[in-house]
Design a protein around this motif. Structure first.
Motif, PDB file in Angstrom:
ATOM      1  N   VAL A   1     107.284  55.278  46.409  1.00 48.69           N
ATOM      2  CA  VAL A   1     106.057  54.786  47.045  1.00 48.69           C
ATOM      3  C   VAL A   1     105.368  53.758  46.150  1.00 48.69           C
ATOM      4  N   PHE A   2     105.373  53.987  44.853  1.00 48.72           N
ATOM      5  CA  PHE A   2     104.784  53.048  43.895  1.00 48.72           C
ATOM      6  C   PHE A   2     105.421  51.672  44.028  1.00 48.72           C
ATOM      7  N   ARG A   3     106.746  51.646  44.106  1.00 48.29           N
ATOM      8  CA  ARG A   3     107.457  50.366  44.177  1.00 48.29           C
ATOM      9  C   ARG A   3     107.245  49.687  45.532  1.00 48.29           C
ATOM     10  N   GLU A   4     107.134  50.481  46.587  1.00 45.13           N
ATOM     11  CA  GLU A   4     106.981  49.904  47.933  1.00 45.13           C
ATOM     12  C   GLU A   4     105.543  49.467  48.212  1.00 45.13           C
TER      13      GLU A   4
ATOM     14  N   ARG B   1      97.804  50.391  39.555  1.00 46.87           N
ATOM     15  CA  ARG B   1      97.107  51.685  39.503  1.00 46.87           C
ATOM     16  C   ARG B   1      96.911  52.248  40.913  1.00 46.87           C
ATOM     17  N   THR B   2      96.531  51.385  41.841  1.00 48.14           N
ATOM     18  CA  THR B   2      96.366  51.839  43.227  1.00 48.14           C
ATOM     19  C   THR B   2      97.686  52.320  43.807  1.00 48.14           C
ATOM     20  N   ALA B   3      98.755  51.591  43.527  1.00 45.61           N
ATOM     21  CA  ALA B   3     100.073  51.981  44.033  1.00 45.61           C
ATOM     22  C   ALA B   3     100.526  53.312  43.437  1.00 45.61           C
ATOM     23  N   PHE B   4     100.209  53.551  42.166  1.00 48.18           N
ATOM     24  CA  PHE B   4     100.587  54.832  41.565  1.00 48.18           C
ATOM     25  C   PHE B   4      99.845  55.977  42.227  1.00 48.18           C
ATOM     26  N   VAL B   5      98.555  55.773  42.495  1.00 46.15           N
ATOM     27  CA  VAL B   5      97.781  56.814  43.171  1.00 46.15           C
ATOM     28  C   VAL B   5      98.370  57.085  44.556  1.00 46.15           C
ATOM     29  N   ASP B   6      98.796  56.038  45.251  1.00 47.80           N
ATOM     30  CA  ASP B   6      99.444  56.229  46.550  1.00 47.80           C
ATOM     31  C   ASP B   6     100.703  57.082  46.403  1.00 47.80           C
ATOM     32  N   GLY B   7     101.491  56.815  45.368  1.00 43.79           N
ATOM     33  CA  GLY B   7     102.698  57.608  45.123  1.00 43.79           C
ATOM     34  C   GLY B   7     102.379  59.045  44.790  1.00 43.79           C
ATOM     35  N   MET B   8     101.320  59.266  43.987  1.00 42.27           N
ATOM     36  CA  MET B   8     100.901  60.628  43.655  1.00 42.27           C
ATOM     37  C   MET B   8     100.436  61.365  44.900  1.00 42.27           C
TER      38      MET B   8
END
Length: 511
Positions: free
Chosen positions: A431-434, A467-474
């Motif tokens: 999800v982070f990468r996408e 940072r936003t993408a990482f939160v989405d992945g989490m």
């Protein structure tokens, strides 16, 4: 595993009940349990520092975390059989030596490849440290009431070690370099070497059967390729070769199960799973540790790399959950006495689900109390369920089969942690990468933030997007854990049956 027979002098001591020496022996036995479980989670807060120092790829970063767990899970029952033959205390000390040497290598690893290799050696050593503990307790404490207390202490050490690992690691990382999280194993092992031969009795099986070498090979040939495929697909995308490796792993696991049904001395006693309570407890261990492992890893990165807390602050933020896990592990029997076994199991799983669901409220700027409250709620659930797993697993099978049951239970704990890092960690990475929003991300959040820092003021947008993408992945990983835990709670409602919380075995396993 077969029932173990104590030496004659230990039989005479045990005949009159557990003496003070046995309780001190239990304290020694909790040391390797504490160490092995702590070494799963102690790296959660160290990963950002390791990423800065060794620059691992996304796949290497996950392998650093969980090659240890997968080798432990794959070898636990095998090493238990080795202990039956050469003596459980002897294999315990031999494994401790290997674990200590590998810890020193890991502490001073110059690159990611050597660190992964050292973690693999730690996994082999750790597999010898775990399987003897519950079956040794069953022999050291013949009285049911003493045995129940001893199992509670063992479970608190295991669950507490997993929860305290990030806290201890964070405090040390605040003062030292990342390798210290491995060196802390050395003094603990020194105590084990000094006190173990004096306080822990030796046990061997009265008769031994042949090793299931084929089972060992098939299980490892199934688990490792399958996990490799999952990791690689998450970090690099789907390719024909990676998919073929994944299919090979599935085929090998199917062959492993088929072999276990035919083998005269199987590595995995499938007959135990005909007991519904046993199967339910093992599933709780697997799913619970998967959710806890994934949550601990992702929130450790979140606190440091997204919110910007230093490693000591991140460690202290994990303290409430650690206390909740340890306290409710010890107090689980009181919960069962108040509301019954089934309600305790279902309620604890639902509490863990609520805690994971609360992580969806975390953002790049949410107040810290949100994290503290919901991880503490999850910690209460995990503490209760892990203690109940050990009690139900030992209590739902005949005494002569407690060794085999314990081996399966411990394997589920270890495999669950490793699966949490592999599956939930890989989902978060995907999800982070996408979710890059058109930006070019690195393999990991740490690598991307380092690239943004090198860009100066022009890298602010990249850092915010990462940072936003990482939160989405989490969030995606947390939601997957919530759904899995909720489904498990529904299944437990129908499968579990209440029984007195007195450790009496009145369930049997039919062949």
């Amino acid at each position: 595993m077969s029932t173990l027979t104590p030496s004659s002098d230990q039989r005479s001591e045990n005949s009159s009940g557990a003496d003070r020496r046995m309780w001190w022996g239990l304290a020694v036995l909790t040391l390797p349990v504490l160490l092995v479980s702590m070494d799963f989670s102690v790296l959660y807060l160290a990963i950002p520092a390791i990423t800065d120092a060794l620059a691992p790829s996304a796949a290497q970063q996950l392998w650093i975390l969980d090659i240890y767990g997968f080798l432990i899970a794959g070898l636990l029952i095998t090493m238990g059989n080795v202990g039956d033959r050469v003596g459980r205390r002897r294999i315990l000390l031999a494994g401790a030596a290997l674990f200590g040497i590998a810890s020193v290598i890991a502490a001073f690893a110059p690159n990611a490849a050597i660190l992964i290799a050292a973690r693999a050696l730690m996994g082999v050593g750790g597999a010898t440290l775990m399987p003897s503990s519950l079956s040794l307790i069953a022999n050291m404490f013949p009285d049911a009431r003493d045995r129940a207390k001893a199992i509670g202490v063992w479970t608190a050490a295991f669950a507490g070690g997993s929860a305290l690992g990030p806290v201890i690691g964070g405090v040390l990382l605040h003062h030292f370099w990342w390798g210290v999280v491995f060196l802390i194993n050395v003094p603990v092992l020194a105590v084990l070497f000094i006190a173990g031969p004096r306080l822990v009795p030796e046990y061997r099986a009265p008769n031994t059967s042949r090793f299931d070498v084929v089972g060992v090979v098939l299980s490892m040939a199934g688990i490792l390729p399958l996990v490799y495929a999952v990791k690689t697909m998450a970090s690099e995308g789907v390719t024909g070769s990676v998919a073929a490796i994944g299919v090979f792993g599935v085929v090998m696991l199917a062959a492993f199960l088929a072999h276990q049904r035919r083998a005269t001395a199987p590595l995995l006693d499938l007959a135990l799973f005909r007991n519904p309570q046993f199967s339910a407890a093992v599933t709780v261990a697997l799913v619970g540790m998967m959710a806890l492992g994934g949550m601990s890893y992702l929130t450790g990165v979140y606190l440091q790399s997204v919110r910007g807390f230093d490693v000591l602050s991140a460690a202290l933020a994990g303290l409430p959950m650690a206390i909740a896990v340890a306290a409710f592990s010890i107090g689980a029997s009181r919960v069962v006495g108040a509301i019954g076994l089934r309600a305790s199991f279902v309620g604890s799983v639902l509490l863990a689900a609520v805690g994971n669901l609360g992580l969806l409220a975390l953002t790049t700027s949410s107040p810290l109390w949100v994290y503290l409250v919901f991880t503490s709620i999850a910690g209460i659930g995990y503490g209760i369920q892990f203690s109940l797993v050990s009690d139900v697993v030992v209590g739902s099978v005949p005494v002569e089969r407690s060794g085999a049951a314990s081996g399966i239970s411990e394997t589920s704990f270890e495999l669950g942690t490793a699966l949490g890092l592999a599956l939930l960690g890989s989902l978060a990475t995907l999800v982070f990468r996408e979710s890059n929003g058109g930006w070019t991300f690195g393999d990991t959040l740490g690598e991307t933030l380092h690239r943004a820092l090198e860009m100066g003021d022009g890298g602010t947008g990249l850092a915010d997007a990462a940072r936003t993408a990482f939160v989405d992945g989490m969030h995606a990983a947390s939601l997957a854990a919530v759904i899995t835990l909720a489904v498990l709670a529904v299944v437990l409602t129908f499968v579990m049956r209440d029984r007195p919380a007195d450790g009496v075995r009145h369930q049997d396993v039919h062949h």
